[in-house]
Design an enzyme around this catalytic site. Structure first.
Site, PDB file in Angstrom:
ATOM      1  N   GLY A  37      -7.645  -7.358   0.695  1.00 47.52           N
ATOM      2  CA  GLY A  37      -6.099  -7.328   1.754  1.00 47.52           C
ATOM      3  C   GLY A  37      -6.002  -8.869   1.817  1.00 47.52           C
ATOM      4  O   GLY A  37      -4.479  -9.518   1.358  1.00 47.52           O
ATOM      5  N   GLY A  43     -13.048  -4.370   0.497  1.00 49.65           N
ATOM      6  CA  GLY A  43     -14.736  -4.066   0.380  1.00 49.65           C
ATOM      7  C   GLY A  43     -15.009  -2.445  -0.658  1.00 49.65           C
ATOM      8  O   GLY A  43     -16.115  -3.288  -1.460  1.00 49.65           O
ATOM      9  N   ARG A  53       0.425  -1.435  -0.348  1.00 46.25           N
ATOM     10  CA  ARG A  53       0.299  -0.344   0.248  1.00 46.25           C
ATOM     11  C   ARG A  53       0.307   1.733  -0.161  1.00 46.25           C
ATOM     12  O   ARG A  53       0.847   2.459  -0.513  1.00 46.25           O
ATOM     13  CB  ARG A  53      -1.295  -0.110   0.962  1.00 46.25           C
ATOM     14  CG  ARG A  53      -1.644  -0.983   0.609  1.00 46.25           C
ATOM     15  CD  ARG A  53      -2.663  -1.433   2.167  1.00 46.25           C
ATOM     16  NE  ARG A  53      -3.917  -1.643   1.714  1.00 46.25           N
ATOM     17  CZ  ARG A  53      -5.489  -2.321   2.306  1.00 46.25           C
ATOM     18  NH1 ARG A  53      -5.073  -1.575   3.729  1.00 46.25           N
ATOM     19  NH2 ARG A  53      -5.924  -2.881   2.291  1.00 46.25           N
ATOM     20  N   LYS A 107     -17.162 -13.818   6.452  1.00 45.76           N
ATOM     21  CA  LYS A 107     -18.325 -12.990   6.923  1.00 45.76           C
ATOM     22  C   LYS A 107     -19.796 -13.417   6.019  1.00 45.76           C
ATOM     23  O   LYS A 107     -19.316 -12.263   5.256  1.00 45.76           O
ATOM     24  CB  LYS A 107     -18.783 -12.148   7.757  1.00 45.76           C
ATOM     25  CG  LYS A 107     -17.884 -11.865   8.687  1.00 45.76           C
ATOM     26  CD  LYS A 107     -18.673 -10.940   9.632  1.00 45.76           C
ATOM     27  CE  LYS A 107     -18.230 -10.806  11.434  1.00 45.76           C
ATOM     28  NZ  LYS A 107     -18.150 -10.039  11.464  1.00 45.76           N
TER      29      LYS A 107
END
Ligand code: AMP
Length: 399
Positions: free
Chosen positions: A353, A376, A36, A200
Site C-alpha cells: 500500500g 504482505g 481498492r 520493519k
C-alpha cells in the site's frame, strides 16, 4: 491453478464477494485513496451482468472484534454507489438480524454491503460458526480480496468449507494478482532486482531470505536498512533498528555472498534529530551519522548508487519506501526510486500500500507494469509461498 469466477455458473444466483475495501480515511472519514474500491468493480459488474444479487463484505482498519463506528463501511457504501451508479444497501451489522434480513430480501441486480467483518472476533480467528453464518447468506462465494489472502481469516478460509469447486472461485482482481506473480516467479527475465524498504526488518526478513535464491541483486533501503548497517559495524545513532535481528541481518549478508547475489545498502542518509517536517536536516554518509541523529531517508549518493544498480535490470520488484515519505522532507529518496524504476526498460512490479502510494504521488503509476494491491500478500506470493486464501480456491495443477 486458481479457479476463476468465469468457470462457475453464477447466472441469477446470490453471490457473496469478499472484497478488500480497507481504504485510507482522513480525520473526517473521507476516503483519501479509493483504488481498492475501484479495483473491485469489474467483478461486481460481471455479477450484475449475470443477473446476480450481490453481498459484499470487507474489513476496514483494526477494530479488534468490537463495533467501532470509526471503522464503519459507510464511506465505502457511498463510494460504491457512485462508482456503480446504483443503489447499494448497507447492513447495520455483519451476521446479525439486519444483515440476514437484507440478504434474504435481495433480488436480481441488488447490492448489499455488510458492516466491517472485524466487528466480530470470529473473523480473525477463522471461526467456523462465524464463517457458516456468512456462508448461509449466499449460493456462490467469490474472493477478490488479494490483500488478505495471506491470512487464514473466516471470510477468506473457513467460509470456503461451505462451498465446493462449483460454487467458489477467485474474482478478476485476485486472479490477475495470482497469475502475474506466478509468471514472474516462474520465468523472471534476468537480471532480476528486488528493492526492499519500509520500517520493519521483522516483517520482511523471511521474505528477504526466500528472495535471495531467486534474485540477482537485492537493494535495501528505508528504516530496515539500519539493522543491516549496524550488522556491518556502523554507528547508526538513533535510527530505527531491531537489535534482536542484527544477527539475522548478518546471516542475510553472508547468504547473499554465498549465492553471488549483489547486496546494496545505503551509503548516505538524510538525518534529523526528530522525525518531523520542521526538523533541521543533514546529509551524512552512513559512516558518519552523528550521535542523537537518525536516518530518515536515503541520501543523494545512495539514490545514484541504486540507480546504477537498476540500470541493467530486466525485472524489478519493489516493496517498501526508501524513507519516511509521508513527510515531504524525507520523501525524495522514495520519489527518486519511483522515477528510476518507472524509467527502467524492465518489467516493473510494485507491491504494498505504501509503495503504491509513493508511485501514485510521484505520478509514475501508468509507467509500472503491475501494481499489486496487497503488500504482505504480494511479497509472500513472490517468495513462492502458498497463501491460505488462494490454496482453498485452487484446483490441483496437472503438469
Ligand atoms: P512497512 O509497513 O514496513 O512497509 O513500512 C512503511 C513505513 O516505513 C512508512 O510509513 C515509512 O514512513 C517508514 N519508514 C521508511 N523509512 C524509514 C526510516 N528511515 N525511519 C523510520 N521509518 C521509516
Amino acid at each position: 491453478m486458481i479457479r476463476s469466477i468465469r468457470d462457475l455458473d453464477i447466472t441469477g444466483k446470490k453471490v457473496f464477494i469478499r472484497c478488500d475495501f480497507n481504504v485510507p480515511l482522513d480525520e473526517f472519514a473521507n476516503i483519501t485513496d479509493d483504488r481498492r474500491v475501484r479495483s473491485a468493480i469489474p467483478t461486481i459488474r460481471y455479477c450484475l451482468d449475470h443477473g446476480c444479487s450481490i453481498i459484499l463484505a470487507s474489513h476496514l482498519g483494526r477494530p479488534k472484534g468490537v463495533v467501532d463506528e470509526k471503522y464503519s463501511l459507510a464511506p465505502v457504501q457511498m463510494r460504491l454507489k457512485r462508482l456503480l451508479d446504483k443503489e447499494v444497501l448497507l447492513a447495520s451489522d455483519v451476521i446479525g438480524k439486519d444483515a440476514h434480513d437484507k440478504a434474504a430480501a435481495l433480488e436480481a441486480g441488488d447490492v448489499l454491503l455488510l458492516e466491517n467483518l472485524r466487528f466480530h472476533k470470529g473473523e480473525t480467528t477463522n471461526d467456523e460458526a462465524f464463517a457458516k453464518d456468512l456462508a448461509d447468506m449466499a449460493e456462490v462465494y467469490i474472493n477478490d480480496a488479494f490483500g488478505v489472502c495471506h491470512r487464514a481469516h473466516a471470510s477468506v478460509e473457513a467460509i470456503t468449507h461451505y462451498f465446493n469447486d462449483k460454487s467458489s472461485a477467485a474474482g478478476f482482481l485476485l486472479q490477475k494478482e495470482v497469475e502475474f506473480s506466478k509468471n514472474l516467479l516462474r520465468r523472471p527475465t534476468r537480471p532480476f532486482v528486488a528493492v526492499v524498504g519500509g520500517s520493519k526488518v521483522s516483517g520482511k526478513l523471511q521474505a528477504l531470505v526466500n528472495l535471495l535464491p531467486r534474485v540477482d541483486k537485492l537493494v535495501i533501503g528505508g528504516g530496515m536498512a539500519f539493522t543491516f548497517l549496524k550488522a556491518q559495524g556502523l554507528n547508526i545513532g538513533n535510527s530505527l533498528v531491531e537489535d534482536e535481528l542484527v544477527e539475522e541481518a548478518n546471516r542475510v549478508i553472508e547468504e547473499a555472498k554465498r549465492l553471488g547475489v549483489k547486496l546494496y545498502l545505503p551509503v548516505d542518509v538524510v538525518a534529523a534529530q526528530t522525525c518531523s517536517q520542521d526538523a533541521t536536516i543533514k546529509f551524512v554518509t552512513a559512516q558518519e551519522i552523528p550521535k542523537g541523529w537518525m536516518g530518515l531517508d536515503i541520501g543523494p549518493a545512495t539514490s545514484r548508487l541504486f540507480r546504477e544498480a537498476l540500470a541493467d535490470a530486466q525485472t524489478i520488484l519493489w516493496n517498501g519506501p526508501m524513507g519516511v515519505f509521508e513527510l515531504e522532507k524525507f520523501s525524495k529518496g522514495s520519489f527518486k526510486m519511483s522515477h528510476d524504476i518507472a524509467q527502467a526498460h524492465a518489467t516493473t512490479v510494485v507491491g504494498g500500500g505504501d509503495t503504491a502510494d509513493v508511485v501514485a504521488r510521484a505520478g509514475d503509476a501508468d509507467e509500472m507494469t503491475f501494481i499489486s494491491t496487497g503488500g504482505g500478500a504480494s511479497l509472500e506470493l513472490i517468495e513462492g509461498k502458498e497463501l491460505p486464501g488462494v490454496k482453498v480456491l485452487s484446483t490441483v495443477e496437472v503438469e
